[in-house]
Design a protein around this motif. Sequence first.
Motif, PDB file in Angstrom:
ATOM      1  N   GLN A 142       6.840   6.299  12.429  1.00 24.78           N
ATOM      2  CA  GLN A 142       5.503   6.591  12.927  1.00 24.78           C
ATOM      3  C   GLN A 142       4.799   5.292  13.305  1.00 24.78           C
ATOM      4  OE1 GLN A 142       2.603   7.145   9.890  1.00 24.78           O
ATOM      5  NE2 GLN A 142       1.858   9.047  10.766  1.00 24.78           N
ATOM      6  N   ILE A 185      -3.404   4.114   0.292  1.00 26.11           N
ATOM      7  CA  ILE A 185      -3.702   3.350   1.515  1.00 26.11           C
ATOM      8  C   ILE A 185      -3.028   4.013   2.717  1.00 26.11           C
ATOM      9  CG2 ILE A 185      -3.419   1.118   2.664  1.00 26.11           C
ATOM     10  CD1 ILE A 185      -3.347  -0.096  -0.224  1.00 26.11           C
ATOM     11  N   ALA A 186      -1.753   4.400   2.520  1.00 27.79           N
ATOM     12  CA  ALA A 186      -1.010   5.045   3.603  1.00 27.79           C
ATOM     13  C   ALA A 186      -1.697   6.352   4.010  1.00 27.79           C
ATOM     14  CB  ALA A 186       0.421   5.321   3.146  1.00 27.79           C
ATOM     15  N   TRP A 243       3.402  -2.321   9.531  1.00 28.40           N
ATOM     16  CA  TRP A 243       3.466  -1.466   8.324  1.00 28.40           C
ATOM     17  C   TRP A 243       4.308  -0.221   8.534  1.00 28.40           C
ATOM     18  CZ3 TRP A 243       1.955  -5.371   6.183  1.00 28.40           C
ATOM     19  CH2 TRP A 243       0.739  -6.006   6.437  1.00 28.40           C
ATOM     20  N   THR A 244       4.989  -0.123   9.665  1.00 24.57           N
ATOM     21  CA  THR A 244       5.755   1.085   9.955  1.00 24.57           C
ATOM     22  C   THR A 244       6.870   1.264   8.932  1.00 24.57           C
ATOM     23  OG1 THR A 244       5.473   0.291  12.202  1.00 24.57           O
ATOM     24  CG2 THR A 244       6.685   2.357  11.908  1.00 24.57           C
ATOM     25  N   SER A 245       6.938   2.451   8.363  1.00 25.20           N
ATOM     26  CA  SER A 245       7.996   2.774   7.397  1.00 25.20           C
ATOM     27  C   SER A 245       9.196   3.365   8.125  1.00 25.20           C
ATOM     28  CB  SER A 245       7.500   3.802   6.377  1.00 25.20           C
ATOM     29  OG  SER A 245       6.286   3.396   5.811  1.00 25.20           O
ATOM     30  N   GLY A 287      -0.203   2.259  -3.421  1.00 28.31           N
ATOM     31  CA  GLY A 287       0.024   2.151  -1.981  1.00 28.31           C
ATOM     32  C   GLY A 287      -0.200   3.470  -1.264  1.00 28.31           C
ATOM     33  N   GLU A 309     -10.954   5.420   1.071  1.00 31.93           N
ATOM     34  CA  GLU A 309     -12.334   5.333   1.582  1.00 31.93           C
ATOM     35  C   GLU A 309     -12.498   6.119   2.879  1.00 31.93           C
ATOM     36  OE1 GLU A 309     -10.550   2.900   0.407  1.00 31.93           O
ATOM     37  OE2 GLU A 309     -11.713   1.993  -1.209  1.00 31.93           O
ATOM     38  N   ALA A 355      -6.712   5.146   4.153  1.00 29.53           N
ATOM     39  CA  ALA A 355      -7.153   4.661   2.845  1.00 29.53           C
ATOM     40  C   ALA A 355      -8.115   5.665   2.215  1.00 29.53           C
ATOM     41  CB  ALA A 355      -7.837   3.305   3.000  1.00 29.53           C
ATOM     42  N   PHE A 360       1.890   3.808  14.404  1.00 29.92           N
ATOM     43  CA  PHE A 360       0.443   3.933  14.616  1.00 29.92           C
ATOM     44  C   PHE A 360      -0.266   2.598  14.377  1.00 29.92           C
ATOM     45  CE2 PHE A 360      -0.102   8.777  13.486  1.00 29.92           C
ATOM     46  CZ  PHE A 360       0.853   9.099  14.425  1.00 29.92           C
ATOM     47  N   SER A 361      -0.180   2.098  13.117  1.00 29.48           N
ATOM     48  CA  SER A 361      -0.995   0.950  12.703  1.00 29.48           C
ATOM     49  C   SER A 361      -0.588  -0.324  13.432  1.00 29.48           C
ATOM     50  CB  SER A 361      -0.851   0.713  11.206  1.00 29.48           C
ATOM     51  OG  SER A 361      -1.093   1.891  10.504  1.00 29.48           O
ATOM     52  N   GLN A 412     -22.989   4.878   2.761  1.00 27.77           N
ATOM     53  CA  GLN A 412     -21.597   5.157   2.381  1.00 27.77           C
ATOM     54  C   GLN A 412     -21.386   5.091   0.863  1.00 27.77           C
ATOM     55  OE1 GLN A 412     -18.399   2.418   3.198  1.00 27.77           O
ATOM     56  NE2 GLN A 412     -17.293   3.964   4.349  1.00 27.77           N
ATOM     57  N   HIS A 464       8.069  -1.099   5.011  1.00 20.29           N
ATOM     58  CA  HIS A 464       7.274  -1.810   5.995  1.00 20.29           C
ATOM     59  C   HIS A 464       8.107  -2.596   6.994  1.00 20.29           C
ATOM     60  CE1 HIS A 464       3.864  -1.749   2.850  1.00 20.29           C
ATOM     61  NE2 HIS A 464       3.662  -0.812   3.735  1.00 20.29           N
ATOM     62  N   GLY A 506      -6.054  -0.853  11.598  1.00 16.98           N
ATOM     63  CA  GLY A 506      -5.575  -0.140  10.416  1.00 16.98           C
ATOM     64  C   GLY A 506      -6.409   1.102  10.223  1.00 16.98           C
ATOM     65  N   SER A 507      -7.419   0.985   9.393  1.00 18.44           N
ATOM     66  CA  SER A 507      -8.328   2.126   9.193  1.00 18.44           C
ATOM     67  C   SER A 507      -8.979   2.517  10.511  1.00 18.44           C
ATOM     68  CB  SER A 507      -9.406   1.752   8.181  1.00 18.44           C
ATOM     69  OG  SER A 507      -8.806   1.425   6.958  1.00 18.44           O
TER      70      SER A 507
HETATM   71  C1  FAD Z   1       3.245   2.392   1.796  1.00 25.16           C
HETATM   72  C2  FAD Z   1       2.654   2.377   3.158  1.00 25.16           C
HETATM   73  C3  FAD Z   1       3.338   2.950   4.221  1.00 25.16           C
HETATM   74  C4  FAD Z   1       2.800   2.941   5.499  1.00 25.16           C
HETATM   75  N1  FAD Z   1       3.512   3.495   6.522  1.00 25.16           N
HETATM   76  C5  FAD Z   1       3.005   3.474   7.781  1.00 25.16           C
HETATM   77  C6  FAD Z   1       3.756   4.014   8.882  1.00 25.16           C
HETATM   78  O1  FAD Z   1       4.855   4.516   8.705  1.00 25.16           O
HETATM   79  N2  FAD Z   1       3.223   3.957  10.118  1.00 25.16           N
HETATM   80  C7  FAD Z   1       1.994   3.414  10.360  1.00 25.16           C
HETATM   81  O2  FAD Z   1       1.536   3.443  11.480  1.00 25.16           O
HETATM   82  N3  FAD Z   1       1.252   2.886   9.333  1.00 25.16           N
HETATM   83  C8  FAD Z   1       1.745   2.890   8.073  1.00 25.16           C
HETATM   84  N4  FAD Z   1       1.014   2.349   7.025  1.00 25.16           N
HETATM   85  C9  FAD Z   1      -0.241   1.681   7.337  1.00 25.16           C
HETATM   86  C10 FAD Z   1      -1.475   2.451   6.909  1.00 25.16           C
HETATM   87  O3  FAD Z   1      -1.709   3.528   7.759  1.00 25.16           O
HETATM   88  C11 FAD Z   1      -2.624   1.440   6.904  1.00 25.16           C
HETATM   89  O4  FAD Z   1      -2.333   0.485   5.916  1.00 25.16           O
HETATM   90  C12 FAD Z   1      -3.953   2.077   6.598  1.00 25.16           C
HETATM   91  O5  FAD Z   1      -4.393   2.883   7.667  1.00 25.16           O
HETATM   92  C13 FAD Z   1      -5.013   0.992   6.298  1.00 25.16           C
HETATM   93  O6  FAD Z   1      -5.040   0.002   7.254  1.00 25.16           O
HETATM   94  P1  FAD Z   1      -4.984  -1.547   6.848  1.00 25.16           P
HETATM   95  O7  FAD Z   1      -3.833  -1.729   5.949  1.00 25.16           O
HETATM   96  O8  FAD Z   1      -5.045  -2.324   8.084  1.00 25.16           O
HETATM   97  O9  FAD Z   1      -6.290  -1.778   5.984  1.00 25.16           O
HETATM   98  P2  FAD Z   1      -7.760  -2.037   6.533  1.00 25.16           P
HETATM   99  O10 FAD Z   1      -8.109  -1.065   7.590  1.00 25.16           O
HETATM  100  O11 FAD Z   1      -7.931  -3.476   6.847  1.00 25.16           O
HETATM  101  O12 FAD Z   1      -8.596  -1.683   5.246  1.00 25.16           O
HETATM  102  C14 FAD Z   1      -8.458  -2.401   4.011  1.00 25.16           C
HETATM  103  C15 FAD Z   1      -9.311  -1.724   2.999  1.00 25.16           C
HETATM  104  O13 FAD Z   1     -10.683  -1.823   3.395  1.00 25.16           O
HETATM  105  C16 FAD Z   1     -11.401  -0.668   3.026  1.00 25.16           C
HETATM  106  N5  FAD Z   1     -11.980  -0.062   4.238  1.00 25.16           N
HETATM  107  C17 FAD Z   1     -11.510  -0.091   5.501  1.00 25.16           C
HETATM  108  N6  FAD Z   1     -12.301   0.574   6.339  1.00 25.16           N
HETATM  109  C18 FAD Z   1     -13.317   1.045   5.600  1.00 25.16           C
HETATM  110  C19 FAD Z   1     -14.469   1.830   5.885  1.00 25.16           C
HETATM  111  N7  FAD Z   1     -14.739   2.306   7.125  1.00 25.16           N
HETATM  112  N8  FAD Z   1     -15.292   2.143   4.868  1.00 25.16           N
HETATM  113  C20 FAD Z   1     -15.019   1.692   3.618  1.00 25.16           C
HETATM  114  N9  FAD Z   1     -13.973   0.980   3.288  1.00 25.16           N
HETATM  115  C21 FAD Z   1     -13.113   0.650   4.262  1.00 25.16           C
HETATM  116  C22 FAD Z   1     -10.388   0.252   2.340  1.00 25.16           C
HETATM  117  O14 FAD Z   1     -10.438   0.040   0.957  1.00 25.16           O
HETATM  118  C23 FAD Z   1      -9.057  -0.235   2.868  1.00 25.16           C
HETATM  119  O15 FAD Z   1      -7.987   0.050   2.000  1.00 25.16           O
HETATM  120  C24 FAD Z   1       1.542   2.349   5.738  1.00 25.16           C
HETATM  121  C25 FAD Z   1       0.847   1.781   4.667  1.00 25.16           C
HETATM  122  C26 FAD Z   1       1.390   1.773   3.400  1.00 25.16           C
HETATM  123  C27 FAD Z   1       0.624   1.143   2.286  1.00 25.16           C
END
Ligand code: FAD
Lengths: 321, 378
Positions: free
Chosen positions: B127, B355-356, B160-162, B352, B361, B359, B129-130, A212, B212, B135-136
């Motif tokens: 939305q 990330i939304a 984290w839902t907006s 931010g 990555e 992310a 989802f998370s 990666q 959020h 998250g990711s």
């Molecule tokens: C401003 C904002 C608005 C949002 N609005 C919504 C919404 O309306 N509805 C909703 O459902 N969600 C929402 N989200 C959530 C967003 O979809 C998640 O924050 C995002 O998918 C990342 O999940 P996490 O925060 O759990 O981070 P994690 O999944 O824990 O990841 C943290 C960090 O680890 C790294 N990482 C993770 N996985 C990997 C990988 N496979 N390879 C390499 N690096 C990795 C990345 O740097 C990542 O940023 C929002 C987020 C933000 C910041």
Amino acid sequence: MRLNLTPEQQQVVDAVTSLLERHAGKDRAMQLVETGAYDLDLDARLIESGFHDLALMEGCGPLEAALAAYEVARNVGVSAFGGMALVAPMVLGEASAQPTLMATTQTGPVRLGGGDSVVLALDGDQVLAVDATVEDWDPVNRNRSGFPVARLKAQAWVRARRFGPGSAARLRDWWRVEIAITTAGLMRGALDLTVAYVVQRKQFGRPIGSFQAVQHRLARLAILTEGARWLALESAWAGARPDLAATAAAFATGAADHIVRECHQFHGAIGVTREYPLHLWTQRLLQVQQEMGGVAGHRRAAADLVFQDKAVLKLSVAPAV
Amino acid sequence: MEFGWSAEDEAYRDELRAFIQDALPAGWRGYDQTDRPAYKAAAERFSRGMAERGWLTQNWPTEYGGGDCSAWRQCILTEELTPIGEPRGSQYMNVNWIGPAFMRFGTEEQKRYYLRRIAAGDIFWCQGFSEPDAGSDLASLRTRAVRVGDEYVVNGSKIWTSHVGVADYCFLLARTGEPDSRARGITVLIVPMDHPGFTRRNIASLAGDESHYEMFFDDMRVPVEWRLGEENQGWEVVRWALQYERVGTAQYQRAALQLSDVVGKAQDNGAFEDPEIRSRIGEAWATCRAARLLTYKVYDLREEGSPPTADSNLARVASTDALKGVAQLSRDVLGEEALEHDQAVDVIRNGGLAIAAGATEIQLDRIALDFLGLPRSR
Ligand SMILES: Cc1cc2nc3c(=O)[nH]c(=O)nc-3n(C[C@H](O)[C@H](O)[C@H](O)COP(=O)(O)OP(=O)(O)OC[C@H]3O[C@@H](n4cnc5c(N)ncnc54)[C@H](O)[C@@H]3O)c2cc1C
């Protein structure tokens, strides 16, 4: 707005690519680099097929010429095709069947100099054009990679033709487009070679391209390479509008640093050898990057051109979409 | 290949700008979201104003309340609305991917019910989802929906839902398959926000008051007819929706507008004379412009009717990079003066967006696999 190629443009790209597959590419460039020779044979074939004339051809224009120039660079053609097909027609009003080279000053080093050619130099707000012959040049680099570079002797400039005020601005703008499209094509070539390499090269029992840490950095290069290509094509389409030309050159030459550094890194030791062709692309990228004020010069030009009109800044909308 | 706008598109942009100027105070840069009812009323008024002109969903087919215009109209619309702070509020999602998701996966009845109301500017979405542990790795989500007769009984939570505070409906993902069914066992449910069994909590955020929330579901009973698409088809819906979501806001243009604010300040405080700063301004501008064309590539595919590709990921990363670059430059131009502004918050807020919607990555993963064709890491 329409970003994909028309069938006619696709034909141009296909035709030039098939010609380049036969008459350019890394093997050919590796041979030429040994002697520092210019590829007159490639030029002859490009001219024979009329590619040098695309910019002024009925139904075509500088965008089509830029599409072809991208492919020539990508296939490391040792040709001044960008100068012939883009700069000459758009600045002098006619396509050139001679290698057409650009110079910032009368004394500076010139990319692809050394043989019979037309040299266009910036001189205040005017352009000087010289028909140079082999005797007019002092070669300056014999490092056996990259484009050949030479300097024109003072004797040659005595014969220069002079183009009127304003011509220098045109040359600057089209040269930037040429720099941008050549850089974009070279970037793509270097990236393609590197992607193929990391897929095939195995360490720790798996392709290095499956790590990666490698993938993400290559993905970033893909963004830069595609961004550079689109900006360069847009600037050609827009007739080298000064702000777009500077923006395209700024982006491409700035991105070139990343491509050069990363593509070498992912090749390990083999990438630093003369036997392996990566240097064909990377050396050229670094050469083109230095021209006409270099990265910072293009960036400052873009800043000045975009934001010179202070009125733009008082609007509630972003400038120049 | 054609990089210019048609005369009609140019004229439309002018009309739109005039409408915005009329509808919003000069120099408007987003709603005060602390007074939610007032915020929602204002966003609704603006959206309905656009709907009356046929602008809200103009690129939709006429049968669903659209105007059959090209996808480029939506691009122009977003370019004008995203940078200034999105006066449609969360309705920007409706046009971009929620409506199209109904068109593609909805029943005739759902289409009739929702699409007209979206086109009229009447409803807001969020939305869901998370989750705390998804998250990711969204496919690991755990909110359960168990089928009991004609209903699903939903238990779990989202985070984290907006836009929850103003939303009328939630576009909710729940697990209907076995716990380890991952992408094969996810279903989309459409749930009204006032439905029994549904509670929420706002999470104070640097990204904005409506950024959020946490949502909780306790034996929430959802009729089967509220499902969008087939049971366990949710992942297909999401994958498709996310590729649109990634370019649903014109972040490159937001970055460009922020940059022009920065340049204005640099010209006032003399920083523009500094060759190094001017060079960085040129660099930032070029980054915005590159992100713009990479985004246009996605619209181009959409216009052709081709399915979304990794081009969305290229565009997303380029745009969020542009935003981050501009925020940093802004601090450097302002120097100590930045302490007076919310510059530090801007850096985090702009960040931010990387990330939304996945992310950076995760976007880079997609580019590596789908665009460059590199081998999987596992
Ligand atoms: C401003 C904002 C608005 C949002 N609005 C919504 C919404 O309306 N509805 C909703 O459902 N969600 C929402 N989200 C959530 C967003 O979809 C998640 O924050 C995002 O998918 C990342 O999940 P996490 O925060 O759990 O981070 P994690 O999944 O824990 O990841 C943290 C960090 O680890 C790294 N990482 C993770 N996985 C990997 C990988 N496979 N390879 C390499 N690096 C990795 C990345 O740097 C990542 O940023 C929002 C987020 C933000 C910041």
